[in-house]
Design an enzyme around this catalytic site. Sequence first.
Site, PDB file in Angstrom:
ATOM      1  N   TYR A  13      29.438  33.934  30.573  1.00  0.00           N
ATOM      2  CA  TYR A  13      30.815  33.172  29.984  1.00  0.00           C
ATOM      3  C   TYR A  13      31.903  33.989  30.284  1.00  0.00           C
ATOM      4  O   TYR A  13      32.995  33.532  30.115  1.00  0.00           O
ATOM      5  CB  TYR A  13      30.593  33.208  28.364  1.00  0.00           C
ATOM      6  CG  TYR A  13      30.539  34.879  28.044  1.00  0.00           C
ATOM      7  CD1 TYR A  13      31.548  35.683  27.789  1.00  0.00           C
ATOM      8  CD2 TYR A  13      29.016  35.291  27.680  1.00  0.00           C
ATOM      9  CE1 TYR A  13      31.402  36.863  27.237  1.00  0.00           C
ATOM     10  CE2 TYR A  13      29.078  36.557  27.166  1.00  0.00           C
ATOM     11  CZ  TYR A  13      30.128  37.462  27.256  1.00  0.00           C
ATOM     12  OH  TYR A  13      30.045  38.681  27.018  1.00  0.00           O
ATOM     13  N   GLY A  14      31.849  34.730  31.283  1.00  0.00           N
ATOM     14  CA  GLY A  14      33.012  35.639  31.580  1.00  0.00           C
ATOM     15  C   GLY A  14      33.339  35.720  33.170  1.00  0.00           C
ATOM     16  O   GLY A  14      33.310  34.828  33.633  1.00  0.00           O
ATOM     17  N   THR A  15      33.305  37.117  33.427  1.00  0.00           N
ATOM     18  CA  THR A  15      33.925  37.287  34.846  1.00  0.00           C
ATOM     19  C   THR A  15      32.871  36.909  35.799  1.00  0.00           C
ATOM     20  O   THR A  15      33.028  36.992  37.037  1.00  0.00           O
ATOM     21  CB  THR A  15      34.369  38.940  34.975  1.00  0.00           C
ATOM     22  OG1 THR A  15      33.322  39.375  34.727  1.00  0.00           O
ATOM     23  CG2 THR A  15      35.583  39.020  34.338  1.00  0.00           C
ATOM     24  N   LEU A  16      31.821  36.714  35.409  1.00  0.00           N
ATOM     25  CA  LEU A  16      30.700  36.256  36.179  1.00  0.00           C
ATOM     26  C   LEU A  16      30.588  34.906  36.682  1.00  0.00           C
ATOM     27  O   LEU A  16      29.898  34.307  37.713  1.00  0.00           O
ATOM     28  CB  LEU A  16      29.036  36.527  35.589  1.00  0.00           C
ATOM     29  CG  LEU A  16      28.791  38.287  35.325  1.00  0.00           C
ATOM     30  CD1 LEU A  16      27.517  38.240  34.702  1.00  0.00           C
ATOM     31  CD2 LEU A  16      28.740  38.783  36.963  1.00  0.00           C
ATOM     32  N   GLU A  81      26.973  45.545  34.028  1.00  0.00           N
ATOM     33  CA  GLU A  81      27.627  45.039  32.754  1.00  0.00           C
ATOM     34  C   GLU A  81      27.597  46.007  31.930  1.00  0.00           C
ATOM     35  O   GLU A  81      28.031  46.105  30.418  1.00  0.00           O
ATOM     36  CB  GLU A  81      26.950  43.758  32.037  1.00  0.00           C
ATOM     37  CG  GLU A  81      27.144  42.405  32.804  1.00  0.00           C
ATOM     38  CD  GLU A  81      28.414  41.927  32.995  1.00  0.00           C
ATOM     39  OE1 GLU A  81      29.382  42.479  32.170  1.00  0.00           O
ATOM     40  OE2 GLU A  81      28.838  41.309  33.952  1.00  0.00           O
TER      41      GLU A  81
HETATM   42  N1  PCA Z   1      30.746  39.354  32.214  1.00  0.00           N
HETATM   43  C1  PCA Z   1      29.650  38.955  31.594  1.00  0.00           C
HETATM   44  C2  PCA Z   1      29.924  39.316  30.258  1.00  0.00           C
HETATM   45  C3  PCA Z   1      31.160  39.302  30.111  1.00  0.00           C
HETATM   46  C4  PCA Z   1      31.686  39.488  31.604  1.00  0.00           C
HETATM   47  O1  PCA Z   1      32.780  39.410  31.850  1.00  0.00           O
HETATM   48  C5  PCA Z   1      29.633  37.478  31.823  1.00  0.00           C
HETATM   49  O2  PCA Z   1      30.298  36.707  32.681  1.00  0.00           O
HETATM   50  O3  PCA Z   1      28.857  36.531  31.000  1.00  0.00           O
END
Ligand code: PCA
Length: 132
Positions: A13-16, A81
């Site tokens: 949900y984030g930077t991935l 992570e």
């Molecule tokens: N990376 C993981 C968890 C939060 C983040 O920035 C993601 O993208 O789900």
Amino acid sequence: MTPAPGSTLLFIYGTLKRGASNHAVLADQTYVADASTVPGYRLLLVADYPGMVRDPADRRGVQGEIWSVSPDALRRLDDFEGVPERLYRRDRVSLTPPHEDLAVESYLYLRNIRGRRPIISGIWPANGRLIP
Ligand code: PCA
């Protein structure tokens, strides 16, 4: 959807996410679908990345992507992570239809959230720039 043997379905949900700052760590794995959690999860701004936490008061949920991840890639992602340092813990999450029956895991933020800015939309922008 039948996952490849030994693989894990990961809700990110984030930077991935595709187009986001750390996507390279995931890019050689298999994209499955865009998806949303059920209500009861929300995002907080931690630094230049978000954290997802459970919150029974939430009515919106979090948007992200499902990826199918090999065991090797999962180890790499857990390290990246900060799972060993207990920055995040990988745990089962519930998604909305049509993904409600998938066994999907995601990174839940484990540190103190006091004073962290909420990301009300439940959407991490791929360019990392949140509208103030
Ligand atoms: N990376 C993981 C968890 C939060 C983040 O920035 C993601 O993208 O789900």
